[in-house]
Design a protein around this motif. Structure first.
Motif, PDB file in Angstrom:
ATOM      1  N   PRO A   1       0.793  -1.235   0.000  1.00 53.26           N
ATOM      2  CA  PRO A   1       0.000   0.000   0.000  1.00 53.26           C
ATOM      3  C   PRO A   1       0.824   1.282   0.000  1.00 53.26           C
ATOM      4  CG  PRO A   1      -0.178  -1.131   2.104  1.00 53.26           C
ATOM      5  CD  PRO A   1       0.514  -2.059   1.181  1.00 53.26           C
ATOM      6  N   SER A   2       2.138   1.164   0.257  1.00 53.24           N
ATOM      7  CA  SER A   2       2.996   2.357   0.185  1.00 53.24           C
ATOM      8  C   SER A   2       3.625   2.527  -1.203  1.00 53.24           C
ATOM      9  CB  SER A   2       4.094   2.273   1.248  1.00 53.24           C
ATOM     10  OG  SER A   2       3.535   2.320   2.542  1.00 53.24           O
ATOM     11  N   SER A   3       3.451   1.541  -2.080  1.00 54.12           N
ATOM     12  CA  SER A   3       3.988   1.629  -3.451  1.00 54.12           C
ATOM     13  C   SER A   3       2.941   2.247  -4.367  1.00 54.12           C
ATOM     14  CB  SER A   3       4.378   0.224  -3.947  1.00 54.12           C
ATOM     15  OG  SER A   3       5.405  -0.318  -3.169  1.00 54.12           O
ATOM     16  N   VAL A   4       2.699   3.519  -4.158  1.00 55.04           N
ATOM     17  CA  VAL A   4       1.610   4.178  -4.896  1.00 55.04           C
ATOM     18  C   VAL A   4       2.022   4.611  -6.309  1.00 55.04           C
ATOM     19  CG1 VAL A   4       0.410   4.962  -2.822  1.00 55.04           C
ATOM     20  CG2 VAL A   4       2.231   6.381  -3.799  1.00 55.04           C
ATOM     21  N   GLN A   5       3.271   4.265  -6.708  1.00 45.81           N
ATOM     22  CA  GLN A   5       3.718   4.600  -8.062  1.00 45.81           C
ATOM     23  C   GLN A   5       3.046   3.706  -9.112  1.00 45.81           C
ATOM     24  OE1 GLN A   5       5.761   3.609  -5.619  1.00 45.81           O
ATOM     25  NE2 GLN A   5       6.783   5.513  -4.956  1.00 45.81           N
TER      26      GLN A   5
ATOM     27  N   ARG B   1      -1.541   1.212  -5.442  1.00 45.43           N
ATOM     28  CA  ARG B   1      -2.670   2.138  -5.267  1.00 45.43           C
ATOM     29  C   ARG B   1      -3.954   1.386  -4.906  1.00 45.43           C
ATOM     30  NH1 ARG B   1      -0.112   4.620  -9.671  1.00 45.43           N
ATOM     31  NH2 ARG B   1      -1.614   3.756 -11.177  1.00 45.43           N
ATOM     32  N   GLU B   2      -4.113   0.192  -5.473  1.00 40.99           N
ATOM     33  CA  GLU B   2      -5.296  -0.604  -5.149  1.00 40.99           C
ATOM     34  C   GLU B   2      -5.287  -1.011  -3.668  1.00 40.99           C
ATOM     35  OE1 GLU B   2      -7.568  -4.757  -6.481  1.00 40.99           O
ATOM     36  OE2 GLU B   2      -5.642  -4.216  -7.382  1.00 40.99           O
ATOM     37  N   ALA B   3      -4.128  -1.433  -3.181  1.00 42.57           N
ATOM     38  CA  ALA B   3      -4.002  -1.802  -1.770  1.00 42.57           C
ATOM     39  C   ALA B   3      -4.231  -0.591  -0.863  1.00 42.57           C
ATOM     40  CB  ALA B   3      -2.627  -2.410  -1.505  1.00 42.57           C
ATOM     41  N   ARG B   4      -3.670   0.565  -1.252  1.00 44.64           N
ATOM     42  CA  ARG B   4      -3.863   1.794  -0.489  1.00 44.64           C
ATOM     43  C   ARG B   4      -5.340   2.171  -0.452  1.00 44.64           C
ATOM     44  NH1 ARG B   4      -2.520   3.764   3.619  1.00 44.64           N
ATOM     45  NH2 ARG B   4      -0.421   3.112   3.052  1.00 44.64           N
ATOM     46  N   SER B   5      -6.013   1.989  -1.576  1.00 43.18           N
ATOM     47  CA  SER B   5      -7.436   2.306  -1.655  1.00 43.18           C
ATOM     48  C   SER B   5      -8.247   1.424  -0.702  1.00 43.18           C
ATOM     49  CB  SER B   5      -7.926   2.104  -3.095  1.00 43.18           C
ATOM     50  OG  SER B   5      -9.307   2.349  -3.179  1.00 43.18           O
ATOM     51  N   ILE B   6      -7.891   0.140  -0.620  1.00 39.97           N
ATOM     52  CA  ILE B   6      -8.596  -0.783   0.288  1.00 39.97           C
ATOM     53  C   ILE B   6      -8.454  -0.317   1.731  1.00 39.97           C
ATOM     54  CG2 ILE B   6      -8.514  -3.124   1.263  1.00 39.97           C
ATOM     55  CD1 ILE B   6      -7.739  -4.064  -1.615  1.00 39.97           C
ATOM     56  N   ILE B   7      -7.244   0.097   2.108  1.00 38.27           N
ATOM     57  CA  ILE B   7      -6.997   0.541   3.488  1.00 38.27           C
ATOM     58  C   ILE B   7      -7.779   1.809   3.800  1.00 38.27           C
ATOM     59  CG2 ILE B   7      -5.225   1.532   5.018  1.00 38.27           C
ATOM     60  CD1 ILE B   7      -3.276  -0.514   3.774  1.00 38.27           C
ATOM     61  N   GLU B   8      -7.729   2.779   2.895  1.00 39.81           N
ATOM     62  CA  GLU B   8      -8.391   4.055   3.172  1.00 39.81           C
ATOM     63  C   GLU B   8      -9.908   3.940   3.124  1.00 39.81           C
ATOM     64  OE1 GLU B   8      -6.700   6.255   4.601  1.00 39.81           O
ATOM     65  OE2 GLU B   8      -4.843   5.189   4.167  1.00 39.81           O
ATOM     66  N   GLU B   9     -10.432   3.092   2.251  1.00 34.16           N
ATOM     67  CA  GLU B   9     -11.877   2.853   2.239  1.00 34.16           C
ATOM     68  C   GLU B   9     -12.311   2.153   3.524  1.00 34.16           C
ATOM     69  OE1 GLU B   9     -12.758   0.732  -1.361  1.00 34.16           O
ATOM     70  OE2 GLU B   9     -12.221   2.433  -2.639  1.00 34.16           O
TER      71      GLU B   9
END
Length: 390
Positions: free
Chosen positions: A33-37, A42-50
């Motif tokens: 989730p920290s590899s937003v490049q 970004r998909e993992a980051r989106s799951i966490i923030e949602e």
């Protein structure tokens, strides 16, 4: 043989819906989730923030007030240690009925930083003496104080007189941390209405996965907290380390499902508890209930704690029950490998009684039925007639 699980205060079975969500993420959303490049990250980051948004919505908080942890123990540690290191707390006020993740941490802080520690006196049935609490707050008024008290006791089920505690904390300008691990996910809780500064939660107490939880931190404290675990900027720089994406999603789903059925679940568990109390009284006329666990209005519905009469002490008692298909506990699961009776039960029970009786914590969940209580009662009746116990 039918097996009956009545240790839901230790951990709950995970819901099938939660398993499906987590399995799907494990298979298809494996990015860091920290590899937003790139899109995987970004998909993992989106799951966490949602998930953060959904959790915040369900407890009526702001998303950035939710910090993910590995569970309730870490969450409690984070609050207690940060209060000393980041807020300059000089005095901690707590009770001897707290979870080890509070008690042991507080004692460690005393040894390391010479923080003043006071314990609120305990009255009959494990009720905290709030007059004594006020006296201690008054005496230490010039010191920055953190009050740390459990909302629902994990062994005897007592509910804290939350409104009065909040009132006293406001009156004496004390910070208030509550271990809400038995409450969040099992009871409606509105952070926008409660004046809690910090609260903690663990997913496996409400039919989610183990190894993931969160701490609620009131927004005006966030900028003051330095990294609790260093090495990265995750979780607003407070808790470094790659987030447990699938665990967080499982936590979020479990909380969402619980919130959709709060009142139905509470009513069912309350009925199970009342039925259990009634059936136990039939076979144990002189039954003793620990704390306020038999008081339906002053304890959490999921926990019932009794002293079971036996003439000969046998620490294999719980294993005998297990062999008969019944899973219960003697109390706090974090100390289950220690033969002694828990400090909570010792604090509220005469030593003479403990020589003749064994504590049993029976904790109900949404997957239990009345027939499970019948199996428990039958097992206890059989044990009662065995030579070693009668």
């Amino acid at each position: 043989m039918k097996r009956v699980y009545l240790d839901n205060a230790a951990t709950t079975p995970i819901r099938n819906e939660v398993i499906r969500i987590m399995t799907n993420i494990l298979k298809y959303s494996f990015g860091n989730p920290s590899s937003v490049q790139h899109s995987y990250g970004r998909e993992a980051r989106s799951i966490i923030e949602e998930s953060r948004i959904r959790i915040a919505k369900n407890i009526k908080a702001s998303p950035h007030e939710i910090i993910f942890t590995s569970g309730g123990t870490e969450a409690n540690n984070l609050v207690l240690q940060s209060s000393i290191l980041d807020f300059g707390v000089q005095h901690i006020l707590t009770s001897k009925l707290e979870h080890p993740s509070v008690l042991q941490t507080v004692l460690g802080l005393y040894k390391k930083y010479k923080v003043c520690i006071n314990f609120i006196q305990i009255q009959k049935k494990g009720i905290l003496d709030l007059n004594h609490m006020e006296d201690l707050l008054k005496k230490n008024y010039l010191k920055k104080t953190l009050v740390s008290l459990m909302y629902a006791n994990n062994e005897i089920g007592n509910l804290l007189e939350l409104d009065q505690v909040i009132f006293l904390c406001k009156k004496y300008n004390a910070y208030f941390h509550s271990d809400t691990i038995q409450v969040i996910g099992n009871f409606p809780i509105h952070m926008d209405k409660l004046s809690l500064d910090f609260a903690t939660a663990s997913a496996h107490k409400f039919y989610g996965p183990k190894g993931v939880g969160f701490v609620f931190i009131r927004k005006h404290f966030l900028k003051k907290i330095k990294s609790f675990i260093s090495g990265g900027l995750q979780e607003y720089g407070i808790r470094s380390g790659t987030e447990n994406t699938y665990g967080i999603a499982g936590l979020s789903e479990a909380l969402q499902l619980s919130c959709c059925n709060y009142y139905k679940n509470i009513e069912k568990i309350r009925d199970l508890k009342l039925y259990c109390i009634s059936e136990l009284k039939k076979i144990i006329p002189d039954i003793i209930f620990n704390g306020l666990s038999s008081d339906i209005d002053k304890s959490i519905p999921s926990i019932l704690n009794i002293l079971y009469p036996i003439k000969k002490k046998d620490h294999l008692f719980y294993f005998h029950l297990d062999l008969m298909g019944v899973s219960v506990s003697k109390g706090n699961s974090c100390y289950s490998n220690i033969p002694q009776v828990s400090s909570v039960i010792q604090s509220i029970t005469d030593e003479s009684l403990l020589k003749k009786r064994m504590p049993i914590r029976i904790s109900f969940g949404i997957f239990n039925e009345k027939k499970d209580i019948d199996v428990l009662v039958t097992a206890l009746e059989k044990i009662k007639t065995k030579k070693n116990f009668s």
